[in-house]
Design an enzyme around this catalytic site. Structure first.
Site, PDB file in Angstrom:
ATOM      1  N   ARG A 214      12.386  18.868   4.823  1.00 55.12           N
ATOM      2  CA  ARG A 214      12.311  17.891   5.917  1.00 55.12           C
ATOM      3  C   ARG A 214      11.041  17.045   5.848  1.00 55.12           C
ATOM      4  O   ARG A 214      10.528  16.583   6.870  1.00 55.12           O
ATOM      5  CB  ARG A 214      12.430  18.580   7.291  1.00 55.12           C
ATOM      6  CG  ARG A 214      13.704  19.392   7.445  1.00 55.12           C
ATOM      7  CD  ARG A 214      13.830  19.971   8.839  1.00 55.12           C
ATOM      8  NE  ARG A 214      14.985  20.833   8.932  1.00 55.12           N
ATOM      9  CZ  ARG A 214      16.248  20.415   9.111  1.00 55.12           C
ATOM     10  NH1 ARG A 214      16.483  19.121   9.215  1.00 55.12           N
ATOM     11  NH2 ARG A 214      17.242  21.276   9.187  1.00 55.12           N
ATOM     12  N   TYR A 252      22.870  13.075   1.151  1.00 55.78           N
ATOM     13  CA  TYR A 252      23.509  12.289   0.101  1.00 55.78           C
ATOM     14  C   TYR A 252      24.203  11.050   0.670  1.00 55.78           C
ATOM     15  O   TYR A 252      24.189   9.984   0.050  1.00 55.78           O
ATOM     16  CB  TYR A 252      24.508  13.149  -0.672  1.00 55.78           C
ATOM     17  CG  TYR A 252      23.902  14.413  -1.245  1.00 55.78           C
ATOM     18  CD1 TYR A 252      22.591  14.426  -1.704  1.00 55.78           C
ATOM     19  CD2 TYR A 252      24.623  15.600  -1.297  1.00 55.78           C
ATOM     20  CE1 TYR A 252      22.022  15.583  -2.215  1.00 55.78           C
ATOM     21  CE2 TYR A 252      24.066  16.758  -1.815  1.00 55.78           C
ATOM     22  CZ  TYR A 252      22.768  16.742  -2.270  1.00 55.78           C
ATOM     23  OH  TYR A 252      22.206  17.887  -2.775  1.00 55.78           O
TER      24      TYR A 252
END
Length: 292
Positions: A214, A252
């Site tokens: 993150r 993605y």
């Protein structure tokens, strides 16, 4: 520096390039373990590291293509595929720099550790033993791919802290926090989803250490993959993700990949998780496509 050798317990025939690149793309979820202490041949001091980085940047793509397929015997001879003369990084993103992995023993060990942390499945008994064995297999597979793959068909990219203070305070391999494998493939099941090409750029083995998740490391790795795919003149990029992994699929999707197919339902009957195939078409101009 001693030449890095594969563990004697491993059989080379089990570590083919095809099997080594078959892992689906995912981010690391296993706990991180401390990096192994650097050998005396690697920890060469601030000035030595600065000189080594300058040597790496001066190496051109032609030198990489002509390099021998074994690990360098002397310190400072790390070969970099596609590295520029001005900046060794393919991409700089959110403080991270992504570059091709150097062919240096301790750096390759660090890469294998990051990948092993990502893909090792814990077992109830003797977990440490099985993890060490799995890490040795990953390292052997990495060495095999580096030695036996042309420089324009395989690259292992590493993400590291690109801040100047960190560059000087850590040994080169200690800065690596993320890894991704890039290969050129021609699998028929994927090619049928593409048009006008007979090969594609495949992204696999994305791994980020838990304490760095993150923090845009995965984003930097994906952008570097795209930069390398453009350098290698490929129109399509492909990767696989688990259907139930919403975090990876979201990453993605934000990077421009779209789902084009899924595993059949019967794969769950044999205890496997269903995967999705995701494709990204790169923005080539018409004159670029004519020269392909």
């Amino acid at each position: 520096m001693a030449v890095l050798r594969a563990p004697p317990l491993l059989l080379p025939q089990l570590l083919s390039p095809a099997s080594a690149s078959s892992h689906p793309c995912r981010r690391v979820t296993a706990a991180s373990t401390p990096a192994p202490p650097p050998s005396r041949g690697v920890r060469i001091g601030v000035h030595g590291r600065a000189k080594k980085r300058a040597q790496v940047r001066r190496r051109s793509g032609a030198e990489w293509r002509g390099a021998a397929s074994c690990l360098p015997a002397k310190e400072g001879q790390a070969a970099v595929a596609g590295g520029g003369e001005e900046d060794e990084y393919l991409v700089r993103e959110a403080g991270w720099g992504v570059r091709p992995m150097g062919r240096v023993g301790e750096e390759m060990r660090r890469v294998s550790l990051v990948q092993a942390e990502a893909f090792h499945v814990p077992v109830a008994l003797f977990n440490d033993f099985f993890f060490d064995f799995f890490k040795a297999e990953v390292l052997s597979a990495l060495i095999y791919r580096v030695r036996n793959s042309p420089p324009d068909r395989y690259a292992c990219l590493v993400a590291e802290d690109a801040e100047e203070d960190t560059q000087l305070s850590l040994a080169p391999y200690e800065k690596i926090v993320g890894v991704v494998d890039c290969t050129v493939q021609d699998e028929a099941d994927i090619l049928k989803e593409l048009k006008g090409v007979d090969e594609y750029f495949y992204v696999s083995g994305i791994a980020v250490l838990p304490s760095f998740r993150r923090r845009k490391v995965g984003t930097a790795l994906l952008k570097a993959c795209e930069a390398l795919a453009l350098q290698w003149r490929h129109r399509f990029m492909a990767l696989r993700a688990y259907e139930d992994d919403d975090g990876a699929r979201g990453l993605y999707s934000k990077a421009g990949y779209r789902v084009v197919s899924k595993d059949p339902d019967w794969v769950t009957w044999i205890g496997r998780r269903k995967r999705v195939l995701m494709i990204k078409e790169l923005p080539f101009h018409s004159h670029d496509m004519e020269r392909q």
